[in-house]
Design an enzyme around this catalytic site. Structure first.
Site, mmCIF file in Angstrom:
data_model
loop_
_atom_site.group_PDB
_atom_site.id
_atom_site.type_symbol
_atom_site.label_atom_id
_atom_site.label_comp_id
_atom_site.label_asym_id
_atom_site.label_seq_id
_atom_site.Cartn_x
_atom_site.Cartn_y
_atom_site.Cartn_z
ATOM 1 N N SER A 54 155.058 65.767 -109.121
ATOM 2 C CA SER A 54 154.175 64.750 -108.545
ATOM 3 C C SER A 54 152.729 65.183 -108.749
ATOM 4 O O SER A 54 152.323 65.436 -109.882
ATOM 5 C CB SER A 54 154.505 64.536 -107.061
ATOM 6 O OG SER A 54 153.801 63.414 -106.557
ATOM 7 N N THR A 55 151.945 65.299 -107.682
ATOM 8 C CA THR A 55 150.526 65.627 -107.809
ATOM 9 C C THR A 55 150.323 66.933 -108.569
ATOM 10 O O THR A 55 150.894 67.963 -108.216
ATOM 11 C CB THR A 55 149.881 65.763 -106.411
ATOM 12 O OG1 THR A 55 150.219 64.615 -105.636
ATOM 13 C CG2 THR A 55 148.375 65.889 -106.528
ATOM 14 N N HIS A 107 155.835 61.263 -110.698
ATOM 15 C CA HIS A 107 155.315 60.157 -109.905
ATOM 16 C C HIS A 107 154.027 59.629 -110.542
ATOM 17 O O HIS A 107 153.017 60.323 -110.594
ATOM 18 C CB HIS A 107 155.020 60.609 -108.471
ATOM 19 C CG HIS A 107 156.233 61.057 -107.726
ATOM 20 N ND1 HIS A 107 156.184 61.949 -106.668
ATOM 21 C CD2 HIS A 107 157.550 60.738 -107.873
ATOM 22 C CE1 HIS A 107 157.400 62.143 -106.202
ATOM 23 N NE2 HIS A 107 158.253 61.428 -106.918
ATOM 24 N N MET A 126 153.245 66.730 -103.550
ATOM 25 C CA MET A 126 153.234 66.618 -102.100
ATOM 26 C C MET A 126 154.491 65.914 -101.610
ATOM 27 O O MET A 126 155.059 65.086 -102.308
ATOM 28 C CB MET A 126 152.000 65.849 -101.629
ATOM 29 C CG MET A 126 151.778 65.938 -100.121
ATOM 30 S SD MET A 126 150.314 65.043 -99.564
ATOM 31 C CE MET A 126 151.000 63.408 -99.338
ATOM 32 N N ASP A 176 160.184 64.817 -101.955
ATOM 33 C CA ASP A 176 161.041 64.174 -102.952
ATOM 34 C C ASP A 176 161.573 65.228 -103.913
ATOM 35 O O ASP A 176 160.809 65.995 -104.496
ATOM 36 C CB ASP A 176 160.261 63.103 -103.725
ATOM 37 C CG ASP A 176 161.163 62.298 -104.655
ATOM 38 O OD1 ASP A 176 162.364 62.165 -104.342
ATOM 39 O OD2 ASP A 176 160.648 61.810 -105.675
#
Length: 378
Positions: A193-194, A219, A312, A315
């Protein structure tokens, strides 16, 4: 969460919004202001006004449009990063044709990309609100220019898990499946993700063209995943593409889940393909890492490797544990090299990761796993 002030209340994350549209500035301000952990510090219609705002007070996070008057957002981003780095989230309505510019923004130092809020239906507005607020918190807590900030915990309403897309196997069925699972070519599954766009670039650039098939959930909004895949395809030895329903997972190929759709691994005999499906957000995301990991645990089991990278939230943590329980080899990125140590931390705390490694060791870990797996086949 933000640090507590002396009065005992939480210090809110202060956000600067830079967009030439008054309606977008207003909508973003309403969305950000609705979150108890966030507040709008100021808004600006162009980079020159933004500079004046920053001189008065440096924000925790800046939401920045790409198409701006007097100076484009990409040029402004590069100037900010070279002079006074600030965590930046690109908020854009650029379609497919402009998504390459957004990839350049991530390479220039932007933490994340979100699409401008959609207000045409209540459901789309709710999804936009969730994504925008999560991006602001992740950016504010990102490790930035060597400064480490702990990842916040998301205290939110109950969220759906992978059951919403793939029914879980009973313990008896799972044990029976593990016993009957044929040995196949190894499959590598990666969730991020991030901070993941640059992390994935580093990992994939280091892998040879002969690497077994890889499937990835990063993501990212729809349309941007295609640009991301094309950009990686131009610099990596493996073929990299945005996944389409029915694509074959094979050696030398990387499939990246399309934004706003879930991706599942499917096995027929010794052959693997991916299914691209609609469905609700799982673990606050679509595509969801948990969905991909669960499908891999059921379809590939001991023939798969699961890797969870920077991001973050949680998930992928539950899904990685299911992969490990199904016999997969599992790895999590370490805290020091993670931009946001949220997803890997959750996976490690649940006992989902067999090994924890720095980002610059992930490609080597994949190569070692592949040699062992292919040796077992022979």
């Amino acid at each position: 969460m933000p640090e507590a002030s002396q009065s005992g209340s939480h210090r809110k994350i202060r956000v600067l919004i830079v967009d030439d549209s008054a309606s977008v500035r207003m909508t973003l301000s309403e969305i950000i202001g609705s979150d108890p952990d966030l507040e709008v510090m100021a808004t600006a219609a162009d980079p020159y006004v933004a500079v004046e705002r920053i001189r008065q007070e440096v924000p925790d996070v800046m939401f920045l449009d790409i198409e701006l008057p007097r100076m484009d957002g990409l040029t402004f981003l590069r100037k900010i990063m070279s002079q006074r780095p600030i965590p930046v989230v690109i908020c854009s309505s650029l379609a497919e044709a402009g998504s390459d510019t957004l990839m350049q923004a991530l390479e220039a130092g932007a933490v994340d990309v979100v699409t401008k809020p959609r207000v045409d239906t209540a459901e789309f507005l709710k999804e936009s609100r969730m994504r925008i607020c999560d991006a602001a918190k992740a950016a504010a807590h990102a490790k930035f220019r060597g400064v480490h900030k702990p990842a916040p915990r998301l205290t939110v309403e109950a969220k759906l898990n992978a059951d919403a897309i793939i029914p879980p196997h009973s313990e008896a069925r799972a044990a029976s499946q593990r016993a009957k699972m044929p040995v196949t070519e190894p499959i590598i599954c990666i969730g991020a993700s991030t901070g993941g766009t640059e992390a994935l670039r580093e990992v994939l650039e280091a892998l040879p063209a002969t690497t077994p098939g890889i499937i990835i959930v990063q993501h990212m909004p729809e349309k941007f995943t295609n640009a991301f895949a094309r950009r990686l395809n131009g610099i990596c030895a493996m073929e990299i593409k945005e996944a389409e329903d029915g694509d074959v997972v094979q050696a030398g190929r990387v499939l990246i889940a399309p934004g706003n759709l879930h991706m599942l691994l499917h096995r027929a005999g010794s052959r693997y393909t991916v299914n691209i499906v609609e469905g609700p957000h799982v673990s606050r995301h679509r595509p969801s890492v948990d969905v991909m990991f669960r499908s891999a645990s059921q379809a590939a089991g001991k023939n798969a490797m699961g890797i969870i990278l920077t991001g973050m939230g949680d998930d992928g943590a539950r899904g990685l544990l299911e992969m490990r329980q199904a016999g997969s080899y599992t790895v999590a990125q370490d805290e020091e090299s993670s931009v946001v140590f949220g997803m890997p931390k959750e996976a490690i705390q649940r006992g989902a990761a067999a090994k924890v490694v720095a980002l610059n060791r992930v490609a080597n870990e994949i190569n070692t796993y592949v040699r062992t797996a292919l040796g077992a086949i022979k």
